[in-house]
Design a protein around this motif. Structure first.
Motif, mmCIF file in Angstrom:
data_model
loop_
_atom_site.group_PDB
_atom_site.id
_atom_site.type_symbol
_atom_site.label_atom_id
_atom_site.label_comp_id
_atom_site.label_asym_id
_atom_site.label_seq_id
_atom_site.Cartn_x
_atom_site.Cartn_y
_atom_site.Cartn_z
ATOM 1 N N HIS A 278 -28.354 -6.072 34.882
ATOM 2 C CA HIS A 278 -28.167 -7.527 34.965
ATOM 3 C C HIS A 278 -28.344 -8.184 33.604
ATOM 4 C CE1 HIS A 278 -27.971 -11.429 36.864
ATOM 5 N NE2 HIS A 278 -29.141 -11.771 36.356
ATOM 6 N N SER A 279 -29.268 -7.677 32.797
ATOM 7 C CA SER A 279 -29.434 -8.240 31.450
ATOM 8 C C SER A 279 -28.168 -8.036 30.624
ATOM 9 C CB SER A 279 -30.633 -7.580 30.753
ATOM 10 O OG SER A 279 -31.824 -7.817 31.473
ATOM 11 N N GLY A 280 -27.576 -6.833 30.722
ATOM 12 C CA GLY A 280 -26.313 -6.614 30.007
ATOM 13 C C GLY A 280 -25.200 -7.511 30.507
ATOM 14 N N ALA A 281 -25.148 -7.750 31.836
ATOM 15 C CA ALA A 281 -24.105 -8.615 32.385
ATOM 16 C C ALA A 281 -24.295 -10.058 31.933
ATOM 17 C CB ALA A 281 -24.113 -8.525 33.907
ATOM 18 N N VAL A 282 -25.546 -10.542 31.906
ATOM 19 C CA VAL A 282 -25.805 -11.925 31.481
ATOM 20 C C VAL A 282 -25.484 -12.111 30.003
ATOM 21 C CG1 VAL A 282 -27.630 -13.631 31.126
ATOM 22 C CG2 VAL A 282 -27.489 -12.396 33.296
ATOM 23 N N LEU A 283 -25.895 -11.155 29.166
ATOM 24 C CA LEU A 283 -25.594 -11.265 27.737
ATOM 25 C C LEU A 283 -24.090 -11.219 27.481
ATOM 26 C CD1 LEU A 283 -28.409 -8.991 26.242
ATOM 27 C CD2 LEU A 283 -28.332 -11.491 26.334
ATOM 28 N N THR A 284 -23.379 -10.410 28.234
ATOM 29 C CA THR A 284 -21.925 -10.372 28.087
ATOM 30 C C THR A 284 -21.290 -11.658 28.579
ATOM 31 O OG1 THR A 284 -21.975 -7.969 28.398
ATOM 32 C CG2 THR A 284 -19.859 -9.067 28.688
ATOM 33 N N PHE A 285 -21.815 -12.205 29.685
ATOM 34 C CA PHE A 285 -21.280 -13.460 30.228
ATOM 35 C C PHE A 285 -21.500 -14.621 29.259
ATOM 36 C CE2 PHE A 285 -21.978 -17.357 32.729
ATOM 37 C CZ PHE A 285 -20.761 -17.453 33.379
ATOM 38 N N LEU A 286 -22.673 -14.641 28.610
ATOM 39 C CA LEU A 286 -22.989 -15.708 27.658
ATOM 40 C C LEU A 286 -22.462 -15.419 26.256
ATOM 41 C CD1 LEU A 286 -26.679 -16.496 28.721
ATOM 42 C CD2 LEU A 286 -24.598 -17.696 29.390
ATOM 43 N N GLU A 287 -21.852 -14.240 26.064
ATOM 44 C CA GLU A 287 -21.288 -13.833 24.777
ATOM 45 C C GLU A 287 -22.349 -13.831 23.681
ATOM 46 O OE1 GLU A 287 -17.957 -16.289 23.948
ATOM 47 O OE2 GLU A 287 -16.746 -15.521 25.633
ATOM 48 N N VAL A 288 -23.488 -13.214 24.003
ATOM 49 C CA VAL A 288 -24.595 -13.106 23.054
ATOM 50 C C VAL A 288 -24.551 -11.723 22.407
ATOM 51 C CG1 VAL A 288 -27.101 -13.136 22.789
ATOM 52 C CG2 VAL A 288 -25.981 -14.735 24.376
ATOM 53 N N ASP A 289 -24.609 -11.687 21.087
ATOM 54 C CA ASP A 289 -24.606 -10.420 20.342
ATOM 55 C C ASP A 289 -25.633 -10.536 19.225
ATOM 56 O OD1 ASP A 289 -24.110 -7.975 19.280
ATOM 57 O OD2 ASP A 289 -22.148 -8.466 18.420
ATOM 58 N N TRP A 290 -26.897 -10.237 19.584
ATOM 59 C CA TRP A 290 -27.949 -10.333 18.590
ATOM 60 C C TRP A 290 -27.760 -9.266 17.505
ATOM 61 C CZ3 TRP A 290 -31.711 -10.434 23.223
ATOM 62 C CH2 TRP A 290 -31.785 -11.742 23.731
ATOM 63 N N LEU A 291 -28.034 -9.629 16.286
ATOM 64 C CA LEU A 291 -27.956 -8.746 15.121
ATOM 65 C C LEU A 291 -26.559 -8.166 14.905
ATOM 66 C CD1 LEU A 291 -31.290 -6.740 15.639
ATOM 67 C CD2 LEU A 291 -30.933 -8.820 14.301
#
Length: 402
Positions: A278-291
């Protein structure tokens, strides 16, 4: 011849009335003669009629009857008010008494609540929460014809959403977990388990975990990314607390291990897998790419952290094979999806396969060591009760010959 006597007028008889009637006029005397000696003078009646009324009396008495000799003025009688009015002090005391009665009633309610059996309250609450949360989560999953959380835009249950998403059959492990939790609910009602200290804290942790699971499913339906992410990790923390409590009170029978430890171990393991996915799905949905690592590096990081955390959990107590099996189920289903699915990644597939192998080996090794230590301790206790061997075999007890 006699001399005639002159006619002399007769004087009237002396009246029998009171002296107060003496100064009356001729008209009064004539009327007195006409009416009679026993009647009261009209002048006296007028004087008495003109006497001012000083109050309301309840009725004529022997002392104030009109026309009686020696009558006295009637005493003033106060007119009563509409109703009895208590003094101000009494009204204040009445309000204080009412407040005391209300306080006494609330204290009695608190005492009755405190007199409840906490173990009975816990068993009833856990039963209601398990049944209600299971039905609510199934409804959120579309089991009763409602909207299905597997079709939300977050893509948590979509195998092609992220590089850490497992294949489609993975979420069906929830059915096994639900059946095991129903078995746990029935187990706590057994006569031997009703007042078990193992269930007193564990029951509330299980109830809280199921309520958080239901809340997570509802927020997932509403496509609330941040709230659902917080809830899924809160679920993992609650289940880790439940596992710590299980380690504090070891299992006593095989039935207890099957109905309590195994369902909660599966619940914890699959909650960890779901949290990573779910964390991977949320980060992909929000288009977050840290570092700016990219999706593949973050997927490898998530798989490695999941395997290490599961190994740390499984290396405690008796091995926690159930936790290892749930995690292995999730990461193993990542392998065919990363090799043959829409989003392919050979490094992620290799890390998932190797991690599943290492996890099952470490959990099995820990379980073997614990079982071996348990058997050695049991054998030592049995040997302590066995008599020493007599090597002389001459019918005399050992140690009698020097």
């Amino acid at each position: 011849m006699s001399t005639p006597t002159p006619n002399v007028p007769r004087l009237p008889n002396q009246p029998t009335s009171s002296p107060a009637a003496a100064p009356d006029s001729q008209e009064q005397h004539s009327s007195s003669d006409d009416i009679g000696h026993d009647h009261v003078s009209p002048a006296l009646e007028r004087l008495r009629a003109g006497r001012p009324k000083t109050g309301v009396t309840g009725g004529p008495t022997a002392e104030n009857t009109p026309g009686s000799v020696g009558a006295t003025a009637p005493e003033t009688v106060p007119v009563p008010k509409a109703g009895p009015q208590p003094p101000a002090g009494e009204r204040g005391s009445a309000s204080r008494n009412a407040a005391r009665r209300a306080t006494r009633g609330s204290s009695m309610v608190l005492q009755s609540v405190r007199s409840w059996d906490p173990d009975l309250v816990r068993r009833i609450a856990v039963t209601i929460v398990v049944i209600g949360s299971t039905l609510g989560t199934a409804n959120a999953a579309g089991a009763f014809g409602g909207p299905d959380i597997r079709e939300t835009s977050l893509g948590t249950f979509d195998p092609a959403a992220t590089l850490v998403s497992p294949a489609f059959p993975a979420p069906y492990v929830w059915l096994v977990i639900a059946a095991g939790l129903l078995g746990y609910t029935a187990h706590q009602w057994l006569p031997s388990q009703r007042r078990s200290p193992r269930h007193r804290v564990l029951g509330w942790l299980v109830a809280g975990s199921l309520l958080v699971t239901l809340a997570w499913a509802l927020t997932l339906q509403q496509t609330s990314a941040t709230a659902s992410l917080v809830l899924i990790w809160l679920l993992v923390v609650l289940l880790l607390g439940a596992l710590r409590w299980l380690n504090r009170y070891p299992v006593q029978t095989r039935i207890e291990a099957v109905l309590v430890d195994v369902p909660l171990g599966l619940f914890l393991g699959w909650a960890g897998v779901t949290a990573v996915v779910h964390s991977g799905a949320v980060l992909t949905f929000l288009e977050v790419d840290w570092l700016e690592w990219g999706a593949q590096r973050w997927a490898l990081t998530g798989v490695i952290l999941l395997i290490l955390a599961a190994m740390a959990v499984c290396m405690t107590d008796r091995g926690r094979i159930a936790v290892a099996l749930a995690v292995v189920w999730g990461v193993t289903l990542m392998v065919p999806e990363r090799l043959l699915g829409d989003q392919q990644s050979a490094p992620v597939a290799f890390a998932a396969g190797l991690g599943a192998f290492l996890l099952i080996i470490s959990a099995g090794s820990r379980r073997h060591r614990v079982d071996h230590a348990y058997r050695r301790e049991l054998r030592a206790q049995q040997m302590a009760t066995v008599a020493p061997i007599d090597f002389y075999d001459d019918g005399e007890p050992a140690g009698s010959q020097l």
